[in-house]
Scaffold this motif. Structure first.
Motif, PDB file in Angstrom:
ATOM      1  N   LYS A 210       0.834  -1.210   0.000  1.00  0.00           N
ATOM      2  CA  LYS A 210       0.000   0.000   0.000  1.00  0.00           C
ATOM      3  C   LYS A 210       0.865   1.255   0.000  1.00  0.00           C
ATOM      4  O   LYS A 210       0.596   2.197  -0.754  1.00  0.00           O
ATOM      5  N   ALA A 211       1.901   1.269   0.837  1.00  0.00           N
ATOM      6  CA  ALA A 211       2.759   2.451   0.931  1.00  0.00           C
ATOM      7  C   ALA A 211       3.422   2.760  -0.399  1.00  0.00           C
ATOM      8  O   ALA A 211       3.506   3.928  -0.812  1.00  0.00           O
ATOM      9  N   ALA A 212       3.902   1.722  -1.088  1.00  0.00           N
ATOM     10  CA  ALA A 212       4.556   1.944  -2.381  1.00  0.00           C
ATOM     11  C   ALA A 212       3.564   2.497  -3.400  1.00  0.00           C
ATOM     12  O   ALA A 212       3.879   3.428  -4.154  1.00  0.00           O
ATOM     13  N   LEU A 213       2.364   1.939  -3.436  1.00  0.00           N
ATOM     14  CA  LEU A 213       1.356   2.413  -4.378  1.00  0.00           C
ATOM     15  C   LEU A 213       0.930   3.852  -4.059  1.00  0.00           C
ATOM     16  O   LEU A 213       0.711   4.666  -4.967  1.00  0.00           O
ATOM     17  N   ASN A 214       0.819   4.171  -2.779  1.00  0.00           N
ATOM     18  CA  ASN A 214       0.400   5.522  -2.406  1.00  0.00           C
ATOM     19  C   ASN A 214       1.466   6.576  -2.664  1.00  0.00           C
ATOM     20  O   ASN A 214       1.192   7.775  -2.585  1.00  0.00           O
ATOM     21  N   ASP A 215       2.685   6.131  -2.998  1.00  0.00           N
ATOM     22  CA  ASP A 215       3.699   7.097  -3.416  1.00  0.00           C
ATOM     23  C   ASP A 215       3.254   7.850  -4.671  1.00  0.00           C
ATOM     24  O   ASP A 215       3.686   8.988  -4.901  1.00  0.00           O
ATOM     25  N   TRP A 216       2.398   7.240  -5.486  1.00  0.00           N
ATOM     26  CA  TRP A 216       1.841   7.966  -6.641  1.00  0.00           C
ATOM     27  C   TRP A 216       1.126   9.224  -6.160  1.00  0.00           C
ATOM     28  O   TRP A 216       1.219  10.290  -6.787  1.00  0.00           O
ATOM     29  N   TYR A 217       0.371   9.108  -5.068  1.00  0.00           N
ATOM     30  CA  TYR A 217      -0.311  10.272  -4.508  1.00  0.00           C
ATOM     31  C   TYR A 217       0.676  11.238  -3.860  1.00  0.00           C
ATOM     32  O   TYR A 217       0.601  12.457  -4.061  1.00  0.00           O
ATOM     33  N   LEU A 218       1.599  10.689  -3.070  1.00  0.00           N
ATOM     34  CA  LEU A 218       2.516  11.551  -2.316  1.00  0.00           C
ATOM     35  C   LEU A 218       3.422  12.358  -3.235  1.00  0.00           C
ATOM     36  O   LEU A 218       3.734  13.514  -2.946  1.00  0.00           O
ATOM     37  N   HIS A 219       3.845  11.760  -4.343  1.00  0.00           N
ATOM     38  CA  HIS A 219       4.708  12.485  -5.271  1.00  0.00           C
ATOM     39  C   HIS A 219       3.961  13.603  -5.997  1.00  0.00           C
ATOM     40  O   HIS A 219       4.589  14.480  -6.595  1.00  0.00           O
ATOM     41  N   ASN A 220       2.633  13.555  -5.937  1.00  0.00           N
ATOM     42  CA  ASN A 220       1.819  14.564  -6.628  1.00  0.00           C
ATOM     43  C   ASN A 220       0.917  15.321  -5.655  1.00  0.00           C
ATOM     44  O   ASN A 220      -0.089  15.893  -6.074  1.00  0.00           O
ATOM     45  N   ILE A 221       1.293  15.342  -4.377  1.00  0.00           N
ATOM     46  CA  ILE A 221       0.414  15.928  -3.366  1.00  0.00           C
ATOM     47  C   ILE A 221       0.207  17.423  -3.588  1.00  0.00           C
ATOM     48  O   ILE A 221      -0.804  17.996  -3.157  1.00  0.00           O
ATOM     49  N   GLY A 222       1.119  18.068  -4.289  1.00  0.00           N
ATOM     50  CA  GLY A 222       0.935  19.481  -4.600  1.00  0.00           C
ATOM     51  C   GLY A 222      -0.312  19.734  -5.429  1.00  0.00           C
ATOM     52  O   GLY A 222      -0.907  20.822  -5.342  1.00  0.00           O
ATOM     53  N   ILE A 223      -0.724  18.754  -6.228  1.00  0.00           N
ATOM     54  CA  ILE A 223      -1.962  18.886  -7.010  1.00  0.00           C
ATOM     55  C   ILE A 223      -3.151  19.010  -6.059  1.00  0.00           C
ATOM     56  O   ILE A 223      -4.048  19.849  -6.257  1.00  0.00           O
ATOM     57  N   PHE A 224      -3.161  18.181  -5.021  1.00  0.00           N
ATOM     58  CA  PHE A 224      -4.235  18.258  -4.033  1.00  0.00           C
ATOM     59  C   PHE A 224      -4.232  19.606  -3.319  1.00  0.00           C
ATOM     60  O   PHE A 224      -5.284  20.238  -3.146  1.00  0.00           O
ATOM     61  N   GLU A 225      -3.048  20.081  -2.905  1.00  0.00           N
ATOM     62  CA  GLU A 225      -2.982  21.347  -2.197  1.00  0.00           C
ATOM     63  C   GLU A 225      -3.473  22.501  -3.077  1.00  0.00           C
ATOM     64  O   GLU A 225      -4.153  23.420  -2.595  1.00  0.00           O
ATOM     65  N   HIS A 226      -3.136  22.457  -4.365  1.00  0.00           N
ATOM     66  CA  HIS A 226      -3.622  23.477  -5.300  1.00  0.00           C
ATOM     67  C   HIS A 226      -5.150  23.438  -5.363  1.00  0.00           C
ATOM     68  O   HIS A 226      -5.828  24.476  -5.266  1.00  0.00           O
ATOM     69  N   SER A 227      -5.709  22.237  -5.488  1.00  0.00           N
ATOM     70  CA  SER A 227      -7.166  22.124  -5.609  1.00  0.00           C
ATOM     71  C   SER A 227      -7.858  22.543  -4.317  1.00  0.00           C
ATOM     72  O   SER A 227      -8.944  23.139  -4.348  1.00  0.00           O
ATOM     73  N   LEU A 228      -7.242  22.253  -3.172  1.00  0.00           N
ATOM     74  CA  LEU A 228      -7.823  22.668  -1.887  1.00  0.00           C
ATOM     75  C   LEU A 228      -7.846  24.192  -1.787  1.00  0.00           C
ATOM     76  O   LEU A 228      -8.820  24.791  -1.313  1.00  0.00           O
ATOM     77  N   TYR A 229      -6.777  24.818  -2.260  1.00  0.00           N
ATOM     78  CA  TYR A 229      -6.710  26.286  -2.242  1.00  0.00           C
ATOM     79  C   TYR A 229      -7.799  26.897  -3.125  1.00  0.00           C
ATOM     80  O   TYR A 229      -8.507  27.817  -2.695  1.00  0.00           O
ATOM     81  N   VAL A 230      -7.945  26.395  -4.341  1.00  0.00           N
ATOM     82  CA  VAL A 230      -8.927  27.019  -5.235  1.00  0.00           C
ATOM     83  C   VAL A 230     -10.353  26.725  -4.765  1.00  0.00           C
ATOM     84  O   VAL A 230     -11.253  27.559  -4.957  1.00  0.00           O
ATOM     85  N   GLU A 231     -10.572  25.584  -4.127  1.00  0.00           N
ATOM     86  CA  GLU A 231     -11.902  25.328  -3.559  1.00  0.00           C
ATOM     87  C   GLU A 231     -12.205  26.326  -2.442  1.00  0.00           C
ATOM     88  O   GLU A 231     -13.302  26.901  -2.379  1.00  0.00           O
ATOM     89  N   ALA A 232     -11.224  26.526  -1.554  1.00  0.00           N
ATOM     90  CA  ALA A 232     -11.427  27.466  -0.456  1.00  0.00           C
ATOM     91  C   ALA A 232     -11.657  28.880  -0.969  1.00  0.00           C
ATOM     92  O   ALA A 232     -12.528  29.608  -0.467  1.00  0.00           O
ATOM     93  N   LEU A 233     -10.881  29.283  -1.972  1.00  0.00           N
ATOM     94  CA  LEU A 233     -11.061  30.618  -2.543  1.00  0.00           C
ATOM     95  C   LEU A 233     -12.425  30.741  -3.205  1.00  0.00           C
ATOM     96  O   LEU A 233     -13.136  31.747  -3.029  1.00  0.00           O
ATOM     97  N   SER A 234     -12.825  29.716  -3.946  1.00  0.00           N
ATOM     98  CA  SER A 234     -14.121  29.772  -4.628  1.00  0.00           C
ATOM     99  C   SER A 234     -15.277  29.871  -3.640  1.00  0.00           C
ATOM    100  O   SER A 234     -16.328  30.445  -3.955  1.00  0.00           O
ATOM    101  N   ALA A 235     -15.097  29.322  -2.424  1.00  0.00           N
ATOM    102  CA  ALA A 235     -16.158  29.371  -1.414  1.00  0.00           C
ATOM    103  C   ALA A 235     -16.446  30.785  -0.938  1.00  0.00           C
ATOM    104  O   ALA A 235     -17.508  31.045  -0.366  1.00  0.00           O
ATOM    105  N   THR A 236     -15.532  31.710  -1.178  1.00  0.00           N
ATOM    106  CA  THR A 236     -15.708  33.096  -0.734  1.00  0.00           C
ATOM    107  C   THR A 236     -16.331  33.978  -1.814  1.00  0.00           C
ATOM    108  O   THR A 236     -16.596  35.165  -1.562  1.00  0.00           O
TER     109      THR A 236
END
Length: 264
Positions: A210-236
């Motif tokens: 599981k840990a090895a497979l989830n490295d796909w997510y961890l190596h791209n976690i900046g994509i999630f942070e970007h989407s979280l930011y734009v969701e929060a901004l859009s909420a305002t």
């Protein structure tokens, strides 16, 4: 380990080393609200630290898996909402132990994030999946930009996230968004069988895989942070307010942002 302080989540440790978790607000289609939103994030950290539990199995009470956030009550202050949303995604990815989701009905928003971030997702034929953020004027920020392109390809991810089409359990399995779709009456027995088998398996090997497979997510976690930011901004912005008002009224929203071609 005790889970007595949970109220939105019904948490039941099993002697078979399976932690059974039920989102338990069926009268609201298991929409989370502020308390539930926080519980959905921290349960994975506590499960991961529980020496007696090897696998978590999560489902929803009643006819829904989870309708996501409670748009009527809200999920609390924006900063708290962002913190809890980040905890949900990051804690599920960081959890060493396998998580199985049994998607028994409607799954949207944060509820859909849990359904799809599980390591093995099983959908009922009655399940309906939809990332409906754009329908209420929000950017798709919970998990989707990180998870969906990897699961179903960029073209399909963009189509479904921008169009907010409803996806049946069968369609989700055929496109690779979930692992399997089974008849509704077979959902919990199938998910239980998988969870029990994993709980009795070689834990180092399972957790390492599981840990090895989830490295796909961890190596791209900046994509999630970007989407979280734009969701929060859009909420305002006014579009989100129009979306919330239309949701409460049961009408189709008219978004002020439709008149602005260079909004982002």
């Amino acid at each position: 380990m005790s889970y007595d302080d949970y109220t939105f989540l019904k948490v039941e440790p099993g002697k078979d080393r399976v932690l059974r978790i039920t989102m338990n607000r069926p009268e609201k289609l298991n929409a989370s609200g502020e308390i539930g939103h926080g519980e959905q994030g921290r349960i994975w950290r506590e499960f991961d630290a529980d020496p007696d539990m090897n696998v978590a199995l999560i489902t929803g009470a009643g006819r829904a898996f989870s309708a996501g956030g409670d748009l009527e009550a809200g999920n609390g202050p924006l900063a708290t909402d962002m913190r809890d949303g980040r905890a949900l995604v990051r804690n599920m990815i960081a959890c060493r132990k396998p998580i199985v989701s049994a998607i028994n009905g409607f799954a949207v928003g944060g509820g859909l994030a849990i359904a799809l971030l599980a390591d093995i997702s099983i959908a009922s034929e009655k399940a309906v999946l939809m990332d409906g953020h754009l329908k209420i004027g929000l950017a798709a920020g919970d998990h989707a930009a990180l998870v969906w392109p990897l699961a179903i390809g960029m073209a399909r991810a963009k189509y479904h996230l921008l169009m907010c089409d409803r996806i049946s359990g069968r369609e989700a399995a055929e496109m690779g968004l979930v692992a399997r779709c089974v008849p509704h009456e077979d959902l919990l027995p199938t998910a239980e069988e998988i969870a029990v088998q994993l709980a009795a398996g070689p834990q180092f090997a399972i957790q390492g895989t599981k840990a090895a497979l989830n490295d796909w997510y961890l190596h791209n976690i900046g994509i999630f942070e970007h989407s979280l930011y734009v969701e929060a901004l859009s909420a305002t912005l006014p579009d989100a307010e129009a979306g919330r008002e239309a949701f409460r009224a049961g009408s189709t929203p008219e978004f002020p942002g439709a008149a602005h071609a260079d909004a982002y």
